[in-house]
Motif scaffolding. Structure first.
Motif, PDB file in Angstrom:
ATOM      1  N   PHE A 256       0.833  -1.204   0.000  1.00 41.00           N
ATOM      2  CA  PHE A 256       0.000   0.000   0.000  1.00 41.00           C
ATOM      3  C   PHE A 256       0.866   1.251   0.000  1.00 41.00           C
ATOM      4  O   PHE A 256       0.593   2.208  -0.740  1.00 41.00           O
ATOM      5  CB  PHE A 256      -0.937   0.036   1.211  1.00 41.00           C
TER       6      PHE A 256
ATOM      7  N   THR B 109       0.871   4.003  -2.917  1.00 40.40           N
ATOM      8  CA  THR B 109       0.441   5.360  -2.584  1.00 40.40           C
ATOM      9  C   THR B 109       1.497   6.383  -2.964  1.00 40.40           C
ATOM     10  O   THR B 109       1.178   7.477  -3.450  1.00 40.40           O
ATOM     11  CB  THR B 109       0.113   5.462  -1.084  1.00 40.40           C
TER      12      THR B 109
ATOM     13  N   GLN C  84     -10.648   5.375  -0.446  1.00 42.83           N
ATOM     14  CA  GLN C  84      -9.428   5.385  -1.247  1.00 42.83           C
ATOM     15  C   GLN C  84      -8.177   5.278  -0.381  1.00 42.83           C
ATOM     16  O   GLN C  84      -7.143   4.807  -0.815  1.00 42.83           O
ATOM     17  CB  GLN C  84      -9.377   6.665  -2.075  1.00 42.83           C
TER      18      GLN C  84
ATOM     19  N   THR D 166      -6.760   8.009   1.256  1.00 43.97           N
ATOM     20  CA  THR D 166      -6.013   9.259   1.337  1.00 43.97           C
ATOM     21  C   THR D 166      -6.382  10.053   2.592  1.00 43.97           C
ATOM     22  O   THR D 166      -5.507  10.568   3.288  1.00 43.97           O
ATOM     23  CB  THR D 166      -6.268  10.122   0.093  1.00 43.97           C
TER      24      THR D 166
ATOM     25  N   MET E 105      -5.111   2.273  -4.991  1.00 48.03           N
ATOM     26  CA  MET E 105      -5.244   2.584  -3.565  1.00 48.03           C
ATOM     27  C   MET E 105      -6.579   2.102  -3.006  1.00 48.03           C
ATOM     28  O   MET E 105      -6.646   1.572  -1.892  1.00 48.03           O
ATOM     29  CB  MET E 105      -5.084   4.086  -3.347  1.00 48.03           C
TER      30      MET E 105
ATOM     31  N   ASN F 130      -6.876  -0.502   0.045  1.00 52.03           N
ATOM     32  CA  ASN F 130      -7.384   0.043   1.301  1.00 52.03           C
ATOM     33  C   ASN F 130      -8.692  -0.608   1.733  1.00 52.03           C
ATOM     34  O   ASN F 130      -8.848  -1.002   2.893  1.00 52.03           O
ATOM     35  CB  ASN F 130      -7.568   1.561   1.172  1.00 52.03           C
TER      36      ASN F 130
END
Length: 515
Positions: free
Chosen positions: A144, A148, A278, A280, A436, A440
């Motif tokens: 991840f 990212t 997502q 973020t 992502m 996630n």
């Protein structure tokens, strides 16, 4: 390049990811008993509560940083693309994603708070951190983190700067065409890209505090200004509002572009815009200084409403009310064509034309300015997210100068995106978002079935709120949550003790407390 990126996108954004995003939102809405509705008042109260510290930023600053990521070109060009390829009904599915996604945002942001760490005098956290601690799978966390860094440091910034370059060229003209080794580009795009890179460099070399202070001023200002403009356009065409609602809702179930197109584009652009699931938003959420992890989860859930139900809806209403859109069908045909065929749906031109129709002479420059602020703050958020994941990797392997290299790569991506075509920039951005989202959402679902930490935090917070406590305390050990090292040390350091609330805040609902 375009065909290769489109092929990758077709795999990543298969119907499976569409249903995963919707299904996860529905699942968390049910398991939290629709906290996004029950705790709406608490979201508003917490929005302006809490203070920043030397190590963390305030809840509002964290909201501003995460909103700077959520409120970006997706709210202007992304909504146009959803309508252009999915029809007006795609807007309805963006609303669905926002409503259900608010619970997903709560869950992932609360996880980020529970498993955050102190790193060189500031709080760090996000999916990589909670995947390692809650799942116990460091390899998955590393995947991840790397995905990212690539998405937020290389792929996504170009989407934002591309919209700035296109909006400036549309508003003030392309200028002279300049030959370069990368191709022939307009001077307007080159100049706008250079200016964005210069201002961006000044801020990102100043650290997360400078990013937080900048966004907490700019984000509310830009969002409010844009919504006011949309409100004016809607007022000038107030008689069309019932028709717009009927068009959006009616086309959601009998869509002109096909059910798959409406749902697919609505969910894709909804996820791109509000970023629920997502992965973020949790990065900024982890940086907040709060008394209880659930508090920042509430604040981040509210940010989904601001992004989609306010800003995205404002764009959609302006476009549909003024008829400033085309709807693309199969094989290049148009199902609806109100504008010239050469206007790209993946650009801000629909929105510019909508405002121009209502207020001639104002639409193009206003959207160009709005896009500059929207996209610029989103690029800042992307940098912070990428930096956080580089810091995560540094916990295991320290590579001198990696943060500096990240800054240079991001600046190069921003400039390159500003001068490239919209379709390629958006396609590359979709690859980053999709990767992502897959990693996630699967991660937080596994964590839920393993230990339910965010749900336990929610029940604990509700129990303390019902008991009327004056200061919320989070005791992960008492709740049966492992790996929340920061919160355990915080309790010891402050000499606090979790209030005795009986069964309501127990980890399984069966634990007893002594009288």
């Amino acid at each position: 390049m375009q065909s290769w990126v489109d092929f990758i996108n077709g795999i990543i954004w298969s119907p499976a990811l569409i249903y995963l995003c919707l299904g996860a939102g529905l699942f968390y809405s049910i398991t939290t008993r629709f906290m996004q509705v029950r705790h709406f008042g608490e979201m508003l109260r917490l929005l302006f509560s809490g203070q920043s510290s030397d190590k963390g930023i305030s809840s509002f600053q964290a909201l501003a940083v995460s909103l700077s990521g959520r409120v970006g070109t997706g709210n202007i060009a992304g909504v146009a693309a959803a309508i252009g390829f999915g029809g007006p009904g795609a807007v309805f599915w963006m609303w669905v994603v926002a409503f259900l996604g608010a619970s997903t945002a709560y869950y992932e942001s609360t996880l980020a708070q529970i498993y955050k760490e102190e790193d060189e005098g500031q709080f760090r956290g996000g999916p990589a951190y909670f995947i390692e601690k809650a799942m116990g799978q460091k390899w998955y966390a590393w995947i991840f983190a790397i995905a990212t860094i690539i998405a937020c440091g290389l792929l996504l910034p170009g989407v934002q700067s591309n919209s700035i370059g296109n909006a400036v060229a549309a508003a003030f003209g392309p200028g002279e065409m300049i030959e370069t080794t990368l191709g022939t580009f307009s001077s307007a795009k080159i100049i706008s890209g250079a200016i964005v890179c210069l201002v961006l460099a000044i801020i990102i070399f100043g650290g997360v505090k400078r990013i937080a202070h900048f966004t907490q001023i700019i984000v509310p200002f830009m969002a409010l200004g844009y919504i006011v403009m949309a409100f004016v356009v809607i007022l000038l065409n107030i008689d069309m509002v019932p028709h717009v609602f009927a068009t959006i809702v009616g086309d959601a179930f009998t869509p002109m572009a096909g059910v798959g197109a409406a749902i697919g584009w609505g969910v894709k652009r909804g996820v791109y815009s509000n970023e629920a699931g997502q992965g973020t938003g949790p990065h900024a959420a982890a940086a907040a200084q709060v008394d209880h992890p659930a508090q920042q989860g509430f604040v981040q859930a509210f940010s989904i409403y601001i992004d989609t139900l306010l800003v995205c809806s404002a764009t959609a209403f302006m476009i549909i009310i003024t008829g400033a859109f085309n709807v693309h069908g199969a094989e290049g045909a148009f199902l609806i064509q109100n504008l010239p065929a050469d206007i790209a749906a993946n650009s801000p031109v629909f929105t510019q034309m909508a405002i121009e129709t209502a207020m001639p002479g104002l639409g193009k420059p206003f959207v160009a300015i709005a896009l500059f602020f929207f996209s610029f703050t989103t690029i800042l958020a992307y940098y912070y997210i990428a930096e956080t994941n580089v810091a995560y990797i540094h916990r295991t392997i320290h590579v001198p100068g990696l943060i500096f290299v990240l800054k240079l790569v991001l600046l190069a991506s921003v400039f390159y995106g500003a001068v490239k075509t919209a379709d390629l920039a958006w396609a590359m951005g979709d690859v980053g978002v999709g990767l992502m989202a897959w990693l996630n959402i699967i991660g937080i679902l596994i964590i839920f079935f393993m230990a339910k930490p965010a749900l336990k935090a929610l029940k604990d917070y509700e129990a303390q709120k019902k008991a009327g406590v004056t200061e919320y305390v989070f005791d992960p050990v008492k709740l049966g949550i492992k790996g929340a090292d920061y919160w355990e040390e915080r309790l010891k350091r402050k000499g606090q003790k979790a209030p005795d609330l009986g069964e309501a805040s127990s980890s399984s609902g069966t634990a007893k407390t002594t009288p």
